[in-house]
Design a protein around this motif. Sequence first.
Motif, PDB file in Angstrom:
ATOM      1  N   LEU A 186      -7.917  10.320  12.891  1.00 58.37           N
ATOM      2  CA  LEU A 186      -7.650   9.656  11.616  1.00 58.37           C
ATOM      3  C   LEU A 186      -7.592  10.673  10.474  1.00 58.37           C
ATOM      4  N   LEU A 187      -8.504  11.621  10.482  1.00 61.06           N
ATOM      5  CA  LEU A 187      -8.469  12.673   9.465  1.00 61.06           C
ATOM      6  C   LEU A 187      -7.181  13.489   9.582  1.00 61.06           C
ATOM      7  N   ALA A 188      -6.773  13.798  10.803  1.00 60.06           N
ATOM      8  CA  ALA A 188      -5.529  14.542  11.000  1.00 60.06           C
ATOM      9  C   ALA A 188      -4.342  13.738  10.477  1.00 60.06           C
ATOM     10  N   GLY A 189      -4.358  12.433  10.727  1.00 59.81           N
ATOM     11  CA  GLY A 189      -3.301  11.580  10.190  1.00 59.81           C
ATOM     12  C   GLY A 189      -3.263  11.622   8.675  1.00 59.81           C
ATOM     13  N   SER A 190      -4.427  11.577   8.066  1.00 58.22           N
ATOM     14  CA  SER A 190      -4.527  11.663   6.613  1.00 58.22           C
ATOM     15  C   SER A 190      -3.970  12.989   6.107  1.00 58.22           C
ATOM     16  N   LEU A 191      -4.224  14.039   6.858  1.00 57.52           N
ATOM     17  CA  LEU A 191      -3.804  15.374   6.434  1.00 57.52           C
ATOM     18  C   LEU A 191      -2.322  15.634   6.644  1.00 57.52           C
ATOM     19  N   MET A 250       0.850  -1.175   0.000  1.00 61.87           N
ATOM     20  CA  MET A 250       0.000   0.000   0.000  1.00 61.87           C
ATOM     21  C   MET A 250       0.894   1.237   0.000  1.00 61.87           C
ATOM     22  N   THR A 251       0.642   2.123  -0.918  1.00 58.22           N
ATOM     23  CA  THR A 251       1.428   3.350  -0.989  1.00 58.22           C
ATOM     24  C   THR A 251       0.985   4.331   0.090  1.00 58.22           C
ATOM     25  N   LEU A 252       1.841   5.287   0.349  1.00 60.02           N
ATOM     26  CA  LEU A 252       1.532   6.306   1.352  1.00 60.02           C
ATOM     27  C   LEU A 252       0.292   7.110   0.960  1.00 60.02           C
ATOM     28  N   ALA A 253       0.130   7.390  -0.322  1.00 60.37           N
ATOM     29  CA  ALA A 253      -1.039   8.149  -0.784  1.00 60.37           C
ATOM     30  C   ALA A 253      -2.326   7.371  -0.528  1.00 60.37           C
ATOM     31  N   ILE A 254      -2.291   6.074  -0.782  1.00 62.50           N
ATOM     32  CA  ILE A 254      -3.487   5.252  -0.541  1.00 62.50           C
ATOM     33  C   ILE A 254      -3.775   5.183   0.955  1.00 62.50           C
ATOM     34  N   LEU A 255      -2.740   5.017   1.762  1.00 60.15           N
ATOM     35  CA  LEU A 255      -2.920   5.002   3.211  1.00 60.15           C
ATOM     36  C   LEU A 255      -3.567   6.297   3.686  1.00 60.15           C
ATOM     37  N   GLY A 256      -3.107   7.421   3.170  1.00 61.20           N
ATOM     38  CA  GLY A 256      -3.696   8.713   3.534  1.00 61.20           C
ATOM     39  C   GLY A 256      -5.164   8.788   3.171  1.00 61.20           C
ATOM     40  N   ASN A 257      -5.513   8.276   2.002  1.00 62.15           N
ATOM     41  CA  ASN A 257      -6.917   8.273   1.588  1.00 62.15           C
ATOM     42  C   ASN A 257      -7.764   7.370   2.472  1.00 62.15           C
ATOM     43  N   VAL A 258      -7.248   6.199   2.810  1.00 55.96           N
ATOM     44  CA  VAL A 258      -7.987   5.262   3.668  1.00 55.96           C
ATOM     45  C   VAL A 258      -8.205   5.885   5.042  1.00 55.96           C
ATOM     46  N   LEU A 259      -7.149   6.458   5.626  1.00 53.38           N
ATOM     47  CA  LEU A 259      -7.291   7.118   6.925  1.00 53.38           C
ATOM     48  C   LEU A 259      -8.336   8.225   6.868  1.00 53.38           C
ATOM     49  N   GLY A 260      -8.296   9.024   5.817  1.00 51.94           N
ATOM     50  CA  GLY A 260      -9.248  10.130   5.676  1.00 51.94           C
ATOM     51  C   GLY A 260     -10.680   9.653   5.544  1.00 51.94           C
ATOM     52  N   ILE A 261     -10.897   8.627   4.749  1.00 55.25           N
ATOM     53  CA  ILE A 261     -12.260   8.109   4.558  1.00 55.25           C
ATOM     54  C   ILE A 261     -12.794   7.500   5.840  1.00 55.25           C
ATOM     55  N   HIS A 287      -1.570  14.134   2.959  1.00 50.27           N
ATOM     56  CA  HIS A 287      -2.124  15.054   1.956  1.00 50.27           C
ATOM     57  C   HIS A 287      -2.306  16.397   2.667  1.00 50.27           C
ATOM     58  N   VAL A 288      -1.269  17.190   2.723  1.00 45.97           N
ATOM     59  CA  VAL A 288      -1.217  18.356   3.595  1.00 45.97           C
ATOM     60  C   VAL A 288      -2.254  19.415   3.210  1.00 45.97           C
ATOM     61  N   ASN A 289      -3.024  19.803   4.211  1.00 46.86           N
ATOM     62  CA  ASN A 289      -3.964  20.911   4.126  1.00 46.86           C
ATOM     63  C   ASN A 289      -4.005  21.502   5.530  1.00 46.86           C
ATOM     64  N   THR A 313      -5.700  21.809  11.157  1.00 45.35           N
ATOM     65  CA  THR A 313      -5.987  22.618  12.346  1.00 45.35           C
ATOM     66  C   THR A 313      -7.392  22.343  12.865  1.00 45.35           C
ATOM     67  N   LEU A 314      -8.362  22.303  11.968  1.00 48.17           N
ATOM     68  CA  LEU A 314      -9.745  22.016  12.347  1.00 48.17           C
ATOM     69  C   LEU A 314      -9.843  20.678  13.062  1.00 48.17           C
ATOM     70  N   ASN A 315      -9.202  19.649  12.529  1.00 51.01           N
ATOM     71  CA  ASN A 315      -9.315  18.321  13.117  1.00 51.01           C
ATOM     72  C   ASN A 315      -8.571  18.180  14.437  1.00 51.01           C
ATOM     73  N   ILE A 316      -7.480  18.903  14.599  1.00 56.37           N
ATOM     74  CA  ILE A 316      -6.797  18.900  15.898  1.00 56.37           C
ATOM     75  C   ILE A 316      -7.686  19.550  16.947  1.00 56.37           C
ATOM     76  N   ILE A 317      -8.321  20.660  16.602  1.00 55.64           N
ATOM     77  CA  ILE A 317      -9.236  21.326  17.537  1.00 55.64           C
ATOM     78  C   ILE A 317     -10.450  20.436  17.808  1.00 55.64           C
TER      79      ILE A 317
END
Length: 82
Positions: free
Chosen positions: A46-51, A1-12, A54-56, A61-65
């Motif tokens: 999990l969303l923060a991990g994804s971000l 699994m690539t890092l990009a796919i991992l980021g997408n899975v974590l985000g979803i 895929h940096v945003n 910041t929103l997800n950490i808060i």
Amino acid sequence: MTLAILGNVLGIVGALGVLAGYAYQTFGKRSADVTYYLLNLVGALLLAGSLTIHVNVASLTLNIIWAAIAVYGLFGLWRARA
């Protein structure tokens, strides 16, 4: 699994967790409880991990808060039971 796919899975999975918490409270007509706060905490983390992949910065910041508010809510429930 690539890092990009991992980021997408974590985000979803994280987004589904936050949405599940919202639906749990809204459709169940329940007040905020442990399940609600845990779904929000895990989803936001999990969303923060994804971000971190895929940096945003604004969304990160929103997800950490969001996670911090969930921890505060869990702490409030714990204090009320003590």
